[in-house]
Design an enzyme around this catalytic site. Sequence first.
Site, short mmCIF file in Angstrom:
data_model
loop_
_atom_site.label_atom_id
_atom_site.label_comp_id
_atom_site.label_asym_id
_atom_site.label_seq_id
_atom_site.Cartn_x
_atom_site.Cartn_y
_atom_site.Cartn_z
N THR A 54 -22.95 -25.13 -37.73
CA THR A 54 -22.48 -26.21 -36.88
C THR A 54 -21.33 -25.75 -36.00
OG1 THR A 54 -23.11 -27.74 -38.63
CG2 THR A 54 -21.74 -28.63 -36.90
N TYR A 142 -24.63 -20.92 -49.89
CA TYR A 142 -25.25 -21.91 -49.02
C TYR A 142 -26.75 -21.68 -49.04
CZ TYR A 142 -26.07 -24.62 -44.68
OH TYR A 142 -26.51 -25.51 -43.74
N LYS A 170 -23.56 -24.97 -51.75
CA LYS A 170 -23.89 -26.00 -50.77
C LYS A 170 -25.41 -26.10 -50.72
CE LYS A 170 -23.72 -27.06 -45.82
NZ LYS A 170 -23.42 -26.51 -44.47
N VAL A 210 -20.63 -31.22 -47.97
CA VAL A 210 -20.30 -30.52 -46.73
C VAL A 210 -21.16 -31.19 -45.67
CG1 VAL A 210 -20.36 -28.37 -45.44
CG2 VAL A 210 -19.74 -28.36 -47.88
#
Length: 299
Positions: A54, A142, A170, A210
């Site tokens: 992001t 992640y 995550k 998150v």
Amino acid sequence: MAPTSTPQTPFGRVLTAMVTPFTADGALDVAGAQQLATHLVDAGNDGLIVNGTTGESPTTSDAEKSDLVRAVVEAVGDRAHVVAGAGTNDTAHSLKLAREAAQAGAHGLLAVTPYYSKPPQEGLFRHFTAIADATELPVMLYDIPGRSGVPINTETIVRLAEHPRILANKDAKGDLGRASWAIATSGLAWYSGDDMLNLPLLSVGAIGYVSVVGHLVTPELRAMLEAHLSGDVVKATEIHQKLLPVFTGLFRTQGVITVKAALALQGLPAGGLRMPLVELSPEETAQLKLDLAAGGVHL
């Protein structure tokens, strides 16, 4: 000094994966990043992810990544965990980014599954272990197979959890069954990495999230978390359902594009996008406004 953490919440509970603001000429907007980080922490985030997807990490330079970490730590590092994305599909490059993030003052590292090259599970294990060995910083894995091409299997997550600096995951796998087993067997702090599944993942043992929509609705996300933790399932569900149009609207196209458009409409630092990302069309912008208004976000 980083904010206080516990083994149960090593990076805080409510983290936003922050966009990287750019100036009108496309350069890194350091002052804008500090303003946005301050706004997000004031809204209730106790952690921020910088240099993630992001944050347009594929198109920012290594030097820009370090500058961004330093700027955000300077702005909010005494109030929020600043976690730096250091994952790539090149282990050697990831180690370099991890060390540079540590030197820039990051409080932790986010390490995404190596993408495109589809390494086997043993390759993932060695890659993440190498990142965790590269610095003294705690690491959040992640797991996002929809983008990386391969999942981190539950068995691999359990192996990685034995590393003293791998503390969290995550989860953007979208599989509540696997998440349930991995949470129960790994002991890692579990963060939702898929906004639509924030509440469902809390229900099977996640401790926070998150978020991308946290750019716009952090107070609601925190209220949902607190309702869940206090046992008010009805209230948590009501908040989740109220936010459904926001979840939908921000992901009708690529999330960075919609978030930057929404922030610009709110007068917050965002700036343009680096190719291959492109701005919303007028029709897409109009739809975004409708979606956000339906979820209670007024631009």
